[in-house]
Design a protein around this motif. Structure first.
Motif, mmCIF file in Angstrom:
data_model
loop_
_atom_site.group_PDB
_atom_site.id
_atom_site.type_symbol
_atom_site.label_atom_id
_atom_site.label_comp_id
_atom_site.label_asym_id
_atom_site.label_seq_id
_atom_site.Cartn_x
_atom_site.Cartn_y
_atom_site.Cartn_z
ATOM 1 N N LEU A 39 2.660 -8.792 4.080
ATOM 2 C CA LEU A 39 3.927 -8.926 4.648
ATOM 3 C C LEU A 39 3.903 -9.841 5.570
ATOM 4 C CD1 LEU A 39 3.484 -6.119 3.277
ATOM 5 C CD2 LEU A 39 5.405 -5.010 4.486
ATOM 6 N N ALA A 40 4.818 -10.902 5.509
ATOM 7 C CA ALA A 40 4.683 -11.950 6.670
ATOM 8 C C ALA A 40 6.083 -12.331 7.139
ATOM 9 C CB ALA A 40 4.064 -13.235 5.827
ATOM 10 N N GLU A 41 7.229 -11.680 6.474
ATOM 11 C CA GLU A 41 8.484 -11.770 6.761
ATOM 12 C C GLU A 41 8.737 -11.560 8.403
ATOM 13 O OE1 GLU A 41 12.100 -13.285 4.911
ATOM 14 O OE2 GLU A 41 9.914 -12.546 3.925
ATOM 15 N N GLY A 42 9.517 -12.931 8.770
ATOM 16 C CA GLY A 42 9.748 -12.778 10.314
ATOM 17 C C GLY A 42 8.791 -12.981 11.307
ATOM 18 N N LEU A 43 7.670 -13.694 11.013
ATOM 19 C CA LEU A 43 6.535 -14.162 11.878
ATOM 20 C C LEU A 43 7.113 -15.401 12.355
ATOM 21 C CD1 LEU A 43 3.323 -12.941 10.078
ATOM 22 C CD2 LEU A 43 4.838 -11.748 11.831
ATOM 23 N N ASP A 44 6.350 -15.768 13.568
ATOM 24 C CA ASP A 44 6.803 -16.983 14.122
ATOM 25 C C ASP A 44 5.390 -17.730 13.970
ATOM 26 O OD1 ASP A 44 7.148 -19.345 15.808
ATOM 27 O OD2 ASP A 44 7.517 -18.371 17.468
ATOM 28 N N TRP A 45 5.514 -18.869 13.194
ATOM 29 C CA TRP A 45 4.300 -19.553 12.740
ATOM 30 C C TRP A 45 4.064 -20.767 13.826
ATOM 31 C CZ3 TRP A 45 0.779 -17.606 9.490
ATOM 32 C CH2 TRP A 45 1.398 -16.522 8.550
ATOM 33 N N ASP A 46 4.825 -20.786 14.609
ATOM 34 C CA ASP A 46 4.707 -21.792 15.589
ATOM 35 C C ASP A 46 3.720 -21.531 16.680
ATOM 36 O OD1 ASP A 46 6.072 -23.945 14.366
ATOM 37 O OD2 ASP A 46 8.069 -23.103 15.401
ATOM 38 N N ARG A 47 3.425 -20.036 16.501
ATOM 39 C CA ARG A 47 2.638 -19.416 17.768
ATOM 40 C C ARG A 47 1.419 -18.843 16.874
ATOM 41 N NH1 ARG A 47 3.918 -15.029 20.258
ATOM 42 N NH2 ARG A 47 5.727 -14.268 18.820
ATOM 43 N N PRO A 48 0.240 -18.561 17.504
ATOM 44 C CA PRO A 48 -0.820 -17.933 16.750
ATOM 45 C C PRO A 48 -0.399 -16.610 16.102
ATOM 46 C CG PRO A 48 -1.572 -18.856 18.894
ATOM 47 C CD PRO A 48 0.101 -18.968 19.226
ATOM 48 N N VAL A 49 -0.778 -16.273 14.905
ATOM 49 C CA VAL A 49 -0.536 -15.197 14.112
ATOM 50 C C VAL A 49 -1.938 -14.729 13.817
ATOM 51 C CG1 VAL A 49 0.321 -14.356 11.829
ATOM 52 C CG2 VAL A 49 1.410 -16.459 12.979
ATOM 53 N N GLY A 50 -2.024 -13.200 14.325
ATOM 54 C CA GLY A 50 -3.084 -12.597 14.046
ATOM 55 C C GLY A 50 -2.939 -11.474 12.661
ATOM 56 N N VAL A 51 -3.778 -10.783 12.652
ATOM 57 C CA VAL A 51 -3.584 -9.975 11.478
ATOM 58 C C VAL A 51 -3.837 -8.470 11.536
ATOM 59 C CG1 VAL A 51 -5.998 -10.745 10.742
ATOM 60 C CG2 VAL A 51 -4.591 -9.981 8.967
ATOM 61 N N VAL A 52 -3.393 -7.614 10.817
ATOM 62 C CA VAL A 52 -3.565 -6.158 10.495
ATOM 63 C C VAL A 52 -4.082 -5.932 9.135
ATOM 64 C CG1 VAL A 52 -2.747 -3.965 10.786
ATOM 65 C CG2 VAL A 52 -1.901 -5.796 12.405
ATOM 66 N N TYR A 53 -5.241 -5.444 9.103
ATOM 67 C CA TYR A 53 -5.736 -4.930 7.520
ATOM 68 C C TYR A 53 -5.350 -3.452 7.617
ATOM 69 C CZ TYR A 53 -7.582 -9.590 7.231
ATOM 70 O OH TYR A 53 -7.900 -10.905 7.316
ATOM 71 N N HIS A 54 -4.504 -2.998 6.868
ATOM 72 C CA HIS A 54 -4.258 -1.558 6.632
ATOM 73 C C HIS A 54 -4.953 -0.889 5.481
ATOM 74 C CE1 HIS A 54 -2.645 2.631 7.078
ATOM 75 N NE2 HIS A 54 -2.411 2.452 6.067
ATOM 76 N N PHE A 55 -5.901 -0.003 5.549
ATOM 77 C CA PHE A 55 -6.553 0.746 4.407
ATOM 78 C C PHE A 55 -5.786 2.058 4.071
ATOM 79 C CE2 PHE A 55 -9.380 -2.333 6.207
ATOM 80 C CZ PHE A 55 -9.887 -3.152 5.367
ATOM 81 N N HIS A 56 -5.469 2.215 2.901
ATOM 82 C CA HIS A 56 -4.808 3.564 2.396
ATOM 83 C C HIS A 56 -5.513 4.703 2.457
ATOM 84 C CE1 HIS A 56 -6.406 3.178 -1.473
ATOM 85 N NE2 HIS A 56 -6.133 2.054 -1.356
ATOM 86 N N GLY A 57 -4.959 5.854 2.358
ATOM 87 C CA GLY A 57 -5.666 7.018 2.196
ATOM 88 C C GLY A 57 -6.089 7.293 0.628
ATOM 89 N N ASP A 58 -6.849 8.348 0.285
ATOM 90 C CA ASP A 58 -7.386 8.654 -0.926
ATOM 91 C C ASP A 58 -6.112 8.758 -1.863
ATOM 92 O OD1 ASP A 58 -9.989 10.886 -0.374
ATOM 93 O OD2 ASP A 58 -9.749 8.910 -0.089
ATOM 94 N N GLY A 59 -5.882 8.080 -2.990
ATOM 95 C CA GLY A 59 -4.542 8.326 -3.873
ATOM 96 C C GLY A 59 -3.858 6.859 -3.526
ATOM 97 N N ALA A 60 -4.019 6.242 -2.455
ATOM 98 C CA ALA A 60 -3.441 4.770 -2.427
ATOM 99 C C ALA A 60 -1.797 4.930 -2.297
ATOM 100 C CB ALA A 60 -3.774 3.914 -3.534
ATOM 101 N N PHE A 61 -1.267 5.952 -1.494
ATOM 102 C CA PHE A 61 0.339 6.137 -1.414
ATOM 103 C C PHE A 61 0.768 5.018 -0.799
ATOM 104 C CE2 PHE A 61 3.975 7.224 0.780
ATOM 105 C CZ PHE A 61 4.821 7.942 -0.134
ATOM 106 N N GLU A 62 0.305 4.456 0.443
ATOM 107 C CA GLU A 62 0.689 3.466 1.186
ATOM 108 C C GLU A 62 0.679 2.164 0.524
ATOM 109 O OE1 GLU A 62 -2.045 5.700 2.130
ATOM 110 O OE2 GLU A 62 -2.372 5.245 4.358
ATOM 111 N N TYR A 63 -0.344 2.009 -0.665
ATOM 112 C CA TYR A 63 -0.169 0.641 -1.189
ATOM 113 C C TYR A 63 0.866 0.776 -2.166
ATOM 114 C CZ TYR A 63 -1.001 -3.089 -4.316
ATOM 115 O OH TYR A 63 -1.148 -4.295 -5.192
#
Length: 353
Positions: free
Chosen positions: A129-153
């Motif tokens: 999910l990269a929509e709306g980021l400002d690539w003229d500035r440094p871009v960090g990252v969040v890795y999100h790991f779903h719970g059992d069953g993978a609902f968030e994914y």
């Protein structure tokens, strides 16, 4: 004997009754005709209404989704009054390509979903999910790991959409991988070593090559089984994945069995490790038999004993396994890091009973 004409003969005593019955039969037939006419009219009216509704529904289905994008409220995730575009496959932000390694113009700056990745015979997929980021500035990252069953994914229009909004505010890319596990209930914490090999290869061989990621702002977030994966595998054996930033374990985060990682003095001093759990999340709920309170306490104590100076835990009074405000937890952690606050804000005090 004079023969009387039948029509002029005398009336029998019951002839009057016969005449009345004949008139009653005529009235009954007229009533039945009226009922049939009324029934036919009602049926015609119903058919007309059905046709009208079908026409209107057909018009609604033809309305382009991009003109009326669906939105989701982030209140249940702790962001009161915030509604965001529901991000997911087929939605207005979907820009997935067949080959994730080949970008068209600007596609590296758009949301992309269900991208496959294979490493050493292990295959799974991920969202970016990269929509709306400002690539003229440094871009960090969040890795999100779903719970059992993978609902968030499987349903990125909910949790992931709200986490992405928080990440965007801090100019962070959000990546939501799906565990390679396919047997039984899918989890991150079962076969941790195998799942970690796939994820680390995904980061090194694809994500860091495709995106200009500022690794000094790397965040790991996980819920339940995803929290277990972070605390028992990634931080324990691969802490070099997080040279700066931190990790947030929600509804879990137990201590590792036999850790192999050797954090640097800077990591021990700077990495922000946070456990967030509800006091009702103790395994007594039939829907959630996992004792997340005990797991979070165990993990926090272990990492604090290892010398991580910014390890914090919060117990949310009255909250169960399904009531954690995921987006607000991430927002508070990122805000504190951006301000270089030595402690959490008064609202999110380090420990509560």
């Amino acid at each position: 004997m004079t023969r009387q004409h039948p029509r002029r003969g005398p009336r029998w005593p019951w002839s009057w009754l016969t005449h009345r019955h004949r008139h009653r039969g005529q009235a009954s037939r007229r009533a039945r005709r009226r009922l049939r006419l009324i029934g036919a009219g009602a049926l015609a009216l119903v058919l007309l209404l059905v046709a009208t509704v079908s026409l209107l529904l057909g018009r609604d289905e033809e309305t382009p989704q991009a003109e009326t994008p669906e939105t989701v409220s982030c209140a249940r995730y702790g962001l009161d009054g915030v509604r965001v575009t529901a991000r997911g496959p087929g939605g207005p932000t979907d820009a997935a390509v067949l080959d994730a390694r080949v970008f068209g113009p600007g596609e590296d700056r758009q949301d992309r979903f269900q991208l496959d990745y294979e490493h050493d015979g292990i295959t799974s997929s991920y969202h970016v999910l990269a929509e709306g980021l400002d690539w003229d500035r440094p871009v960090g990252v969040v890795y999100h790991f779903h719970g059992d069953g993978a609902f968030e994914y499987e349903n990125p229009q909910y949790t992931a959409s709200c986490l992405a909004e928080v990440a965007r505010e801090h100019n962070l890319l959000l990546v939501v991988p799906r565990t390679p596990d396919r047997a039984g209930e899918i989890t991150w914490w079962e076969e941790r070593d195998r799942n970690a090999r796939w994820f680390l290869a995904l980061v090194e061989e694809r994500l860091e090559r495709e995106y200009d990621i500022d690794r000094s702002r790397t965040w790991l977030t996980g819920y339940s089984g995803g929290a277990q994966f972070i605390s028992q595998e990634l931080l324990a054996d691969h802490v070099d994945l997080v040279p700066g930033g931190g990790a947030i374990m929600m509804g879990g985060g137990q201590a590792p069995d036999s850790p192999a990682a050797e954090p640097t003095r800077e990591q021990l001093r700077e990495l922000r490790l946070r456990w967030d759990v509800g006091t009702e999340d103790d395994g007594s709920d039939p829907r959630a038999r996992f004792n997340a309170v005990s797991a979070a306490w165990d993990g926090h104590r272990w990492y604090e004993d290892q010398g991580y100076e910014r390890a914090r835990i919060r117990y949310r009074d009255g909250v169960d396994h399904f009531g954690l405000p995921y987006a607000r937890i991430l927002e508070r952690a990122l805000a504190a890091a951006a301000e270089d606050s030595p402690e959490d804000s008064p609202e999110d005090s380090p420990e509560e009973s």
